[in-house]
Scaffold this motif. Structure first.
Motif, PDB file in Angstrom:
ATOM      1  N   ARG A 252       0.842  -1.197   0.000  1.00 41.81           N
ATOM      2  CA  ARG A 252       0.000   0.000   0.000  1.00 41.81           C
ATOM      3  C   ARG A 252       0.874   1.244   0.000  1.00 41.81           C
ATOM      4  NH1 ARG A 252      -5.290  -1.165   1.579  1.00 41.81           N
ATOM      5  NH2 ARG A 252      -5.585  -3.188   2.593  1.00 41.81           N
ATOM      6  N   ASN A 262      -4.191   5.693  -3.134  1.00 41.89           N
ATOM      7  CA  ASN A 262      -5.222   4.665  -3.008  1.00 41.89           C
ATOM      8  C   ASN A 262      -4.861   3.383  -3.746  1.00 41.89           C
ATOM      9  OD1 ASN A 262      -6.983   6.373  -1.533  1.00 41.89           O
ATOM     10  ND2 ASN A 262      -7.587   7.386  -3.433  1.00 41.89           N
ATOM     11  N   GLU A 302      -9.960   0.018  -5.613  1.00 43.29           N
ATOM     12  CA  GLU A 302      -8.719   0.348  -4.920  1.00 43.29           C
ATOM     13  C   GLU A 302      -7.858   1.147  -5.876  1.00 43.29           C
ATOM     14  OE1 GLU A 302      -7.779  -0.016  -1.910  1.00 43.29           O
ATOM     15  OE2 GLU A 302      -9.270  -1.367  -1.068  1.00 43.29           O
ATOM     16  N   PHE A 330     -13.069  -4.220   8.269  1.00 41.27           N
ATOM     17  CA  PHE A 330     -14.148  -3.229   8.144  1.00 41.27           C
ATOM     18  C   PHE A 330     -14.157  -2.399   9.415  1.00 41.27           C
ATOM     19  CE2 PHE A 330     -18.443  -1.580   7.614  1.00 41.27           C
ATOM     20  CZ  PHE A 330     -18.535  -1.418   6.242  1.00 41.27           C
ATOM     21  N   ASP A 331     -14.479  -1.116   9.283  1.00 42.51           N
ATOM     22  CA  ASP A 331     -14.464  -0.219  10.430  1.00 42.51           C
ATOM     23  C   ASP A 331     -15.557  -0.607  11.430  1.00 42.51           C
ATOM     24  OD1 ASP A 331     -13.548   2.379  11.701  1.00 42.51           O
ATOM     25  OD2 ASP A 331     -15.675   2.802  11.427  1.00 42.51           O
ATOM     26  N   ARG A 334     -18.412   1.986  11.747  1.00 44.16           N
ATOM     27  CA  ARG A 334     -19.328   1.917  10.600  1.00 44.16           C
ATOM     28  C   ARG A 334     -20.230   0.691  10.704  1.00 44.16           C
ATOM     29  NH1 ARG A 334     -21.203   5.615   6.941  1.00 44.16           N
ATOM     30  NH2 ARG A 334     -21.833   4.588   5.015  1.00 44.16           N
ATOM     31  N   SER A 364      -8.918  -4.494   3.454  1.00 47.19           N
ATOM     32  CA  SER A 364      -9.655  -3.583   4.329  1.00 47.19           C
ATOM     33  C   SER A 364     -10.549  -2.711   3.461  1.00 47.19           C
ATOM     34  CB  SER A 364      -8.690  -2.705   5.142  1.00 47.19           C
ATOM     35  OG  SER A 364      -7.913  -3.482   6.014  1.00 47.19           O
ATOM     36  N   THR A 366     -12.732   0.431   3.059  1.00 50.22           N
ATOM     37  CA  THR A 366     -12.944   1.748   3.671  1.00 50.22           C
ATOM     38  C   THR A 366     -13.975   2.580   2.935  1.00 50.22           C
ATOM     39  OG1 THR A 366     -11.080   2.650   2.390  1.00 50.22           O
ATOM     40  CG2 THR A 366     -10.599   1.812   4.596  1.00 50.22           C
ATOM     41  N   GLU A 367     -14.298   2.227   1.706  1.00 50.99           N
ATOM     42  CA  GLU A 367     -15.240   3.027   0.938  1.00 50.99           C
ATOM     43  C   GLU A 367     -16.680   2.711   1.355  1.00 50.99           C
ATOM     44  OE1 GLU A 367     -15.151   2.208  -3.186  1.00 50.99           O
ATOM     45  OE2 GLU A 367     -15.458   0.057  -2.964  1.00 50.99           O
TER      46      GLU A 367
END
Length: 457
Positions: A252, A262, A302, A330-331, A334, A364, A366-367
């Motif tokens: 990343r 990204n 991504e 995942f958060d 959220r 992961s 995030t969107e």
């Protein structure tokens, strides 16, 4: 005889104090003060850090500055080029961090081989391994180019002399925490040594046009070891992630002055080195369980790459007073929000259910476009009803239960169609403005309740 003085130095900001304190007065971090070796007042060398004069450059109007015409150089590794923004920029300073044994040195040694075969001079400086150890790894990886030079050295003044003699086009320093300047009293890896060594490398890279890769150690929290200013000084910061017990690695970019942050690169670890994964969607879905409740396919973006991932959920009646919410990839905040919307707007009772979420493949998400897929997976697990295996789900969920439009819907659907998915549930706003790929059926939904009814009946 003069008394030896012991000082404590903050590992985060470099603040020095004669006594230990739990909280650093300089940056406010807790438990970061480390005891330094006592220095005698009579034998302590004078702190005379050699500072070079400035360049003496004149200020220029923006219109008078020539355009950048230098093409990026390919490393020969497509996934690495993608994360870098298309290749290596001349005179750039790049930092690659990751856990021990994750494959940082292996990846950079492979890139060195390709660059050297193209006629470039590559200097590989190792402060951790001997030249013989590097030779053993190079033989295993098939690296044998004559343009690759190996230097086992951790003193910056000696490395600088070799740099001036060789004048390389590319250089790799493995690792920056092992390098030190002999004219400084502090130990290698300390805040001042890392800062000064990086400053010297940055100045040489900018003045000579040599692109420099720095390998950085990470702390147990996963951050680059040493002062935070290290990440501010470099042009690119890359993190190598993955479990050493598994073969897949993720690269990343968390900072990139020459491209997007990204982008994501996937590699597979083999005996012959890092092998780029050209088709990550197929790889991530290759071991997916079919006709099982709690599984839903989502197409994530991504950077510039669409990627199909398997979002998994497991819901079961809790044995405790407060239900558990566990998530991987995942958060957590959220997730709590989406579960509340799912219960309020779609009638899925979750007040007495433990919910476990997993994004397969170690990714992961995030969107917000993954919201609807997660809700579908949870509803499928609660109702014990399968989402059809050839359906893909895309959409953002609002607090009112509305399904909001997502970006790049056409590219997401094209990736789904390429891998054999025949049906997609997407926001109605997106369905109005795009053309479905040939052979694919599109359901445009406006509310969460409508989406749940279509997906699990």
């Amino acid at each position: 005889m003069a008394k030896e003085k012991t000082i404590y130095q903050c590992a985060a900001c470099g603040y020095e104090t004669p006594k230990w304190m739990g909280k650093c007065p300089g940056c406010g971090a807790w438990n970061t003060l480390e005891e330094q070796a006592p220095v005698s007042a009579q034998t302590a060398p004078a702190k005379a850090i050699k500072q070079r004069p400035g360049t003496g450059a004149e200020a220029l109007r923006l219109s008078d500055i020539p355009e950048e015409t230098t093409a990026r150089a390919s490393t020969g590794i497509g996934e690495l080029d993608r994360v870098l923004g298309g290749g290596v920029v001349e005179g750039s300073l790049m930092l690659v961090g990751g856990d021990p044994g994750i494959g940082k040195s292996t990846l950079l040694l492979q890139a060195s081989e390709y660059l050297a075969r193209g006629g470039a001079r590559v200097l590989y400086i190792s402060g951790e391994e001997s030249a013989r150890q590097i030779k053993m790894r190079a033989r295993r990886l098939g690296v044998a180019s004559e343009g690759l030079l190996i230097l086992s050295e951790n003193a910056m003044d000696a490395a600088e002399r070799r740099w001036e003699e060789i004048a390389p086009d590319y250089m790799i320093v493995d690792s920056i925490q092992t390098m030190y300047r002999p004219d400084m009293a502090s130990a290698p890896g300390s805040v001042s040594q890392v800062r000064e060594c990086t400053s010297l490398l940055m100045r040489m890279a900018k003045t000579t046009g040599c692109a420099v890769f720095l390998v950085g150690h990470v702390t147990k929290e996963g951050a680059i070891a040493g002062p935070r200013v290290l990440e501010h000084m470099v042009d690119v910061v890359l993190y190598f992630e993955g479990d050493r017990q598994h073969e897949y690695r993720i690269l990343r970019a968390v900072k990139n002055r020459f491209g997007s942050v990204n982008e994501l690169g996937l590699f597979e670890m083999h005996e012959t080195g890092m092998v780029p994964v050209e088709n990550p969607s197929e790889m991530l879905l290759s071991t997916r369980a079919r006709n099982v409740a709690g599984s839903c396919v989502h197409c994530a973006i991504e950077g510039s790459r669409p990627m199909l991932v398997d979002v998994q959920a497991l819901a079961l009646q809790t044995a405790y007073g407060t239900p558990r919410r566990t998530t991987n990839g995942f958060d957590a905040g959220r997730l709590a929000l989406l579960l509340a919307v799912l219960e309020k707007r779609a009638g899925i009772s979750l007040f007495n259910q433990d919910v476990y979420i997993n994004v397969a493949g170690g990714l992961s998400l995030t969107e917000p476009a993954a919201d609807l897929a997660l809700c579908a997976a949870v509803a499928s697990s609660v109702r014990d009803t399968c989402v059809p295996g050839d359906w893909a789900v895309i959409g953002e969920v609002g607090l009112a239960g509305e399904i909001r439009a997502v970006s790049q819907a056409d590219r997401r659907l094209a990736e789904c169609a390429r891998l054999g998915f025949h049906t997609a549930v997407i926001p109605r706003e997106n369905a109005r403005h795009l053309r479905a790929p040939e052979g694919m059926r599109i359901y445009g939904v406006e509310t969460l309740g409508e989406a749940v009814s279509i997906l699990i009946g």
